[in-house]
Motif scaffolding. Structure first.
Motif, PDB file in Angstrom:
ATOM      1  N   TYR A 360      39.575  56.067  36.089  1.00  0.00           N
ATOM      2  CA  TYR A 360      41.352  56.312  36.186  1.00  0.00           C
ATOM      3  C   TYR A 360      41.351  57.639  36.114  1.00  0.00           C
ATOM      4  CZ  TYR A 360      45.951  56.468  34.493  1.00  0.00           C
ATOM      5  OH  TYR A 360      47.319  56.798  34.580  1.00  0.00           O
ATOM      6  N   VAL A 361      40.414  58.339  35.415  1.00  0.00           N
ATOM      7  CA  VAL A 361      40.605  59.927  35.216  1.00  0.00           C
ATOM      8  C   VAL A 361      40.319  60.621  36.466  1.00  0.00           C
ATOM      9  CG1 VAL A 361      38.251  60.511  34.764  1.00  0.00           C
ATOM     10  CG2 VAL A 361      40.168  61.804  33.701  1.00  0.00           C
ATOM     11  N   ILE A 362      39.748  59.959  37.448  1.00  0.00           N
ATOM     12  CA  ILE A 362      39.310  60.391  38.748  1.00  0.00           C
ATOM     13  C   ILE A 362      40.752  61.034  39.370  1.00  0.00           C
ATOM     14  CG2 ILE A 362      38.682  60.054  41.223  1.00  0.00           C
ATOM     15  CD1 ILE A 362      36.543  58.333  40.115  1.00  0.00           C
ATOM     16  N   GLN A 363      41.752  59.992  39.339  1.00  0.00           N
ATOM     17  CA  GLN A 363      43.110  60.312  39.967  1.00  0.00           C
ATOM     18  C   GLN A 363      43.704  61.716  39.471  1.00  0.00           C
ATOM     19  OE1 GLN A 363      45.516  56.937  40.071  1.00  0.00           O
ATOM     20  NE2 GLN A 363      43.693  55.774  39.322  1.00  0.00           N
ATOM     21  N   ALA A 364      43.370  62.025  38.038  1.00  0.00           N
ATOM     22  CA  ALA A 364      44.075  63.153  37.516  1.00  0.00           C
ATOM     23  C   ALA A 364      43.496  64.462  37.677  1.00  0.00           C
ATOM     24  CB  ALA A 364      44.116  62.687  35.957  1.00  0.00           C
ATOM     25  N   LEU A 365      41.760  64.286  37.944  1.00  0.00           N
ATOM     26  CA  LEU A 365      41.089  65.385  37.979  1.00  0.00           C
ATOM     27  C   LEU A 365      41.572  66.679  38.992  1.00  0.00           C
ATOM     28  CD1 LEU A 365      37.370  63.831  38.105  1.00  0.00           C
ATOM     29  CD2 LEU A 365      38.369  64.964  36.183  1.00  0.00           C
ATOM     30  N   PRO A 366      41.862  66.808  39.819  1.00  0.00           N
ATOM     31  CA  PRO A 366      42.378  67.935  40.783  1.00  0.00           C
ATOM     32  C   PRO A 366      43.822  68.222  40.030  1.00  0.00           C
ATOM     33  CG  PRO A 366      43.002  65.798  42.104  1.00  0.00           C
ATOM     34  CD  PRO A 366      42.147  65.299  40.877  1.00  0.00           C
ATOM     35  N   PHE A 367      44.647  67.475  39.589  1.00  0.00           N
ATOM     36  CA  PHE A 367      45.906  67.983  39.080  1.00  0.00           C
ATOM     37  C   PHE A 367      45.581  68.649  37.777  1.00  0.00           C
ATOM     38  CE2 PHE A 367      46.633  64.435  41.888  1.00  0.00           C
ATOM     39  CZ  PHE A 367      47.421  65.229  43.080  1.00  0.00           C
ATOM     40  N   LEU A 368      44.717  68.064  36.804  1.00  0.00           N
ATOM     41  CA  LEU A 368      44.444  68.684  35.664  1.00  0.00           C
ATOM     42  C   LEU A 368      43.729  70.138  35.962  1.00  0.00           C
ATOM     43  CD1 LEU A 368      42.612  65.604  33.891  1.00  0.00           C
ATOM     44  CD2 LEU A 368      44.648  66.807  33.293  1.00  0.00           C
ATOM     45  N   ALA A 369      42.951  70.353  36.959  1.00  0.00           N
ATOM     46  CA  ALA A 369      42.539  71.634  37.553  1.00  0.00           C
ATOM     47  C   ALA A 369      43.458  72.448  37.920  1.00  0.00           C
ATOM     48  CB  ALA A 369      41.572  71.545  38.546  1.00  0.00           C
ATOM     49  N   LEU A 370      44.502  72.097  38.801  1.00  0.00           N
ATOM     50  CA  LEU A 370      45.511  72.929  39.095  1.00  0.00           C
ATOM     51  C   LEU A 370      46.296  73.418  37.941  1.00  0.00           C
ATOM     52  CD1 LEU A 370      46.578  71.010  42.363  1.00  0.00           C
ATOM     53  CD2 LEU A 370      45.568  73.208  42.172  1.00  0.00           C
TER      54      LEU A 370
END
Length: 549
Positions: A360-370
């Motif tokens: 599930y966390v894969i979907q959030a990874l780029p936005f967490l980084a941004l």
């Protein structure tokens, strides 16, 4: 409502058409070039980071992390598409839209054509390196288009590509990784500085592709709409949003239309249905509240934090900071879409008894980084602004950069040692030796593979197909021995019609709910064991008569 960000996005907008409040300047004076490919500093920074990310993610990719059943399932379905046998290696029952593994089939088509035996999970993980590389570049492009300074865009790219959590999860053949790539493309198009109508139309197409790749990306669409609203020109906003929404909707409806044309939209006798698939996904048993220490969701959270605490927790804090300062921070307004994405995904993870899969966390990874990079940029800008006065501007430049350097070194001292340990494990550990040994044993020690029936998890399914076992009915994905009527009809004696069970951790865990699998396990003896402890793989010969063991 008028956009407050034509600034960063509006280098190509004629001055006379800008709103009165649009100064044309991006936050902190960091307006990205209209075409990033024409900016040598951006190209050099992005290219250097991309090289480092690909080396770290690609090194030892087939041996770590351990093969998962989901990876085997998606790759086996892609193999079925390549073979022209249908959308799945068994009955396709609308568990997910098929576009995800159709893309995997395309990506793996050439290597599978050249070397058919290479169509196995460990080898084909290499294609995810390409997906991860494209996603990393899109993170950088999106960050620059959302007006982050060059160093913050590079930080976002590094956070996304080098976090041990990202390295582990992006290596695996998951639909989520493909869906994230398309979602990032949608955000990059939505924030395009030239603001052409076709960019927003393309964002809608990319968003629909993301949803048809992994349906859970549907929840991110409101945040994409926010980004599109803020980066569309007031004069053409209605047309841009209408085109994007129409494109996304029409393409999205192709999935239920496909089911309708096959006569499988609604439940009925003797066939699967899209409705049943949706009901199953919506009613899956929950894994408990994520903050309840005895729940399955808590265990999933701990598995994420085991690899990295900086990106999940720092990114969540960054999102909250940006949302809290939205009214008076230009950076917060620029990153409203990514921050809202993190907030939506976090809220869904906090459902009292929702189902929380590890990916599930894969979907959030780029936005967490941004948002983490954006939050860092906001904090540093506030700190440095206190040093900047008209009278002192010339004299304190060195002090400002020294302070920024101290902040960077302090953050690096906290992050780098832990990331080093996590990434070192990823590039050195061999978690798949038991799987490889089990596949070799079944290929070499079984006299008649074509006449042998073996229960396996999907991580090994293609290995055994290439070893000569009959696909589908000779080598059997263990779930199907109980849940697929097309398979159970070929087993009139139930578990007694099986010869071997490959008891991987997944098979042992789920056998309790599968009567045929459980009986085969109970009436079998181990003939070979590879590995030790909970991760061991046992090859068990089924005893068609005799007491349970």
């Amino acid at each position: 409502m008028t956009s407050t960000l034509p600034a960063a996005a509006g280098a190509t907008v004629p001055a006379q058409r800008r709103p009165a409040h649009d100064t044309g300047a991006a936050p902190h004076g960091t307006a990205p070039p209209v075409r990033l490919r024409s900016s040598r500093p951006d190209l050099l920074l992005c290219g250097t980071l991309l090289l480092v990310i690909m080396v770290v993610q690609g090194w030892n990719i087939s041996d770590y992390p351990a093969l998962s059943d989901d990876e085997g399932t998606y790759l086996a379905q892609a193999w079925s598409v390549q073979q022209g046998d249908g959308l799945a290696h068994y009955t396709y029952w609308y568990d997910h839209p098929p576009l995800g593994w159709i893309q995997i089939a395309v990506l793996t088509w050439v290597p599978a054509l050249i070397s058919p035996e290479s169509m196995t999970v460990g080898t084909m993980r290499a294609v995810m390196l390409l997906v991860g590389a494209v996603s990393a570049v899109l993170v950088y492009v999106t960050a620059r288009r959302l007006s982050l300074p060059r160093w913050a865009a590079g930080l976002a790219m590094a956070l996304f590509g080098l976090s041990p959590l990202s390295v582990v999860l992006q290596r695996e053949i998951f639909l989520d990784n493909l869906a994230v790539m398309w979602t990032l493309l949608a955000f990059a198009l939505a924030a395009s500085p030239s603001r052409h109508l076709w960019h927003h139309f393309g964002a809608g197409v990319a968003a629909a592709t993301a949803v048809l790749t992994k349906e859970t990306m549907l929840v991110v669409l409101p945040a994409l709409l926010v980004t599109m609203w803020r980066h569309s020109h007031p004069d053409t906003r209605k047309f841009a949003l209408t085109g994007a929404v129409t494109a996304c909707t029409l393409i999205g409806f192709s999935y239920p239309l496909f089911a309708l044309l096959k006569g499988e939209l609604l439940p009925g006798g003797g066939h699967v249905s899209l409705w049943d698939g949706v009901v199953y996904q919506m009613t899956r048993p929950g894994s408990g509240f994520i903050l309840d220490q005895g729940s399955g969701s808590w265990g999933v959270l701990q598995s994420w934090l085991y690899y990295d605490r900086v990106l999940p927790l720092g990114g969540l804090a960054g999102a909250l900071l940006l949302l809290a300062t939205w009214r008076w921070s230009v950076t917060a307004r620029a990153l409203a879409g990514p921050a809202l994405t993190v907030a939506i995904l976090a809220a869904l993870a906090l459902r009292p008894n929702g189902y929380l899969p590890a990916m599930y966390v894969i979907q959030a990874l780029p936005f967490l980084a941004l948002v983490l990079a954006g939050g860092a940029a906001s904090v540093i800008h506030v700190v440095l602004r206190r040093w900047r006065t008209e009278a002192e501007a010339r004299g304190v430049t060195a002090g400002r950069y020294a302070l920024a350097g101290v902040l960077v070194l302090a953050a690096g001292a906290c992050v780098v040692p832990r990331w080093y340990d996590g990434d070192r494990t990823a590039v050195t550990a061999d978690a798949n030796a038991p799987y490889e040994a089990a596949a070799d044993w079944l290929a070499e020690e079984v006299a008649d593979p074509a006449g042998t029936r073996v229960l396996v998890d999907d991580a090994l399914w293609l290995d055994l197909v290439h070893a000569g076992y009959r696909p589908g009915l000779g080598v059997i994905w263990f779930y199907k021995a109980d849940l697929d009527p097309a398979v159970t009809r070929t087993m009139p004696r139930g578990w007694r019609d099986l010869d071997y069970v490959v008891a991987s951790p997944t098979v042992r865990r789920d056998a309790v709910d599968l009567p045929n699998v459980r009986a085969a396990m109970n009436h079998s003896t181990p003939v070979a064991v590879f590995g030790a402890g909970a991760d061991r793989i046992e090859i068990r010969r089924v005893q068609s008569s005799g007491a349970a063991r």
